[in-house]
Design an enzyme around this catalytic site. Structure first.
Site, PDB file in Angstrom:
ATOM      1  N   ASN A 187      10.761   3.845  -1.370  1.00 18.64           N
ATOM      2  CA  ASN A 187      10.619   2.463  -0.899  1.00 18.64           C
ATOM      3  C   ASN A 187      11.163   1.455  -1.910  1.00 18.64           C
ATOM      4  OD1 ASN A 187       9.492   3.186   1.521  1.00 18.64           O
ATOM      5  ND2 ASN A 187       7.400   2.970   0.827  1.00 18.64           N
ATOM      6  N   GLN A 212       0.802  -1.221   0.000  1.00 18.57           N
ATOM      7  CA  GLN A 212       0.000   0.000   0.000  1.00 18.57           C
ATOM      8  C   GLN A 212       0.838   1.276   0.000  1.00 18.57           C
ATOM      9  OE1 GLN A 212      -3.665  -0.247   0.094  1.00 18.57           O
ATOM     10  NE2 GLN A 212      -2.837  -2.168  -0.643  1.00 18.57           N
ATOM     11  N   ASP A 213       2.138   1.160  -0.162  1.00 21.51           N
ATOM     12  CA  ASP A 213       2.983   2.351  -0.030  1.00 21.51           C
ATOM     13  C   ASP A 213       4.139   2.315  -1.030  1.00 21.51           C
ATOM     14  OD1 ASP A 213       3.717   4.786   1.068  1.00 21.51           O
ATOM     15  OD2 ASP A 213       4.849   3.889   2.712  1.00 21.51           O
ATOM     16  N   LEU A 214       3.841   1.993  -2.281  1.00 28.23           N
ATOM     17  CA  LEU A 214       4.884   1.914  -3.290  1.00 28.23           C
ATOM     18  C   LEU A 214       5.235   3.324  -3.763  1.00 28.23           C
ATOM     19  CD1 LEU A 214       6.661  -0.001  -4.930  1.00 28.23           C
ATOM     20  CD2 LEU A 214       4.895   0.038  -6.695  1.00 28.23           C
TER      21      LEU A 214
END
Length: 154
Positions: free
Chosen positions: A105, A99-101
């Protein structure tokens, strides 16, 4: 991560994340090499990626006196990330949704091969289902600050 400032539920969720990270292995996902959950500090040890984050090479390359990424290198990085996400979303034993690409990251090795990092906002997908379970798997202190206020970890 200091365990004295987080709740029991957050500690349980961090241990759940460790269990997930131990199961997920792919050449384009950063591997969890070790961890410690003893004492007041929680420590996660990942692959060493000497070229740092993709965002460093895209947005801060002048500050770090780096060469800009060539078109071919950018394409190779994009394909590495796509392969890692394909594994995570569809090919792993149990499917997960990252959920945090974002470029901060994505880590780069010496050969500029990319690996996806930060599973703080991973959601589990039910077997055979297309919908995502509502529970966020993550740990306080590991979630990006812009997301920390949006999730309850108590």
């Amino acid at each position: 991560m200091e365990s004295g400032v987080i709740s029991k539920k957050a500690l349980d969720e961090s241990e759940l994340e460790i269990l997930i990270l131990k199961k997920v292995r792919h050449r384009h996902l950063v591997s969890l090499l070790g961890y410690s959950t003893e004492g007041l500090k929680r420590i996660l040890v990942y692959d060493y990626m000497p070229q740092g984050t993709l965002s460093r090479h895209l947005f801060h390359w002048k500050n770090f006196k780096l060469e800009p990424l060539s078109g071919k290198r950018r394409l190779d990085i994009a394909l590495d990330v796509a392969r890692g996400m394909e594994y995570l979303h569809t090919l792993a034993h149990q499917s997960f949704k990252h959920q945090d690409l974002k470029s901060s990251n994505i880590l780069l090795g010496d050969d500029f091969r990319a690996k996806v990092l930060d599973f703080g906002l991973v959601k589990l997908v039910p077997d055979g289902g297309n919908s995502i379970m509502a529970r966020v798997v993550g740990m306080f202190g590991y979630v990006a600050p812009e997301y920390a206020g949006n999730y309850l970890f108590s």
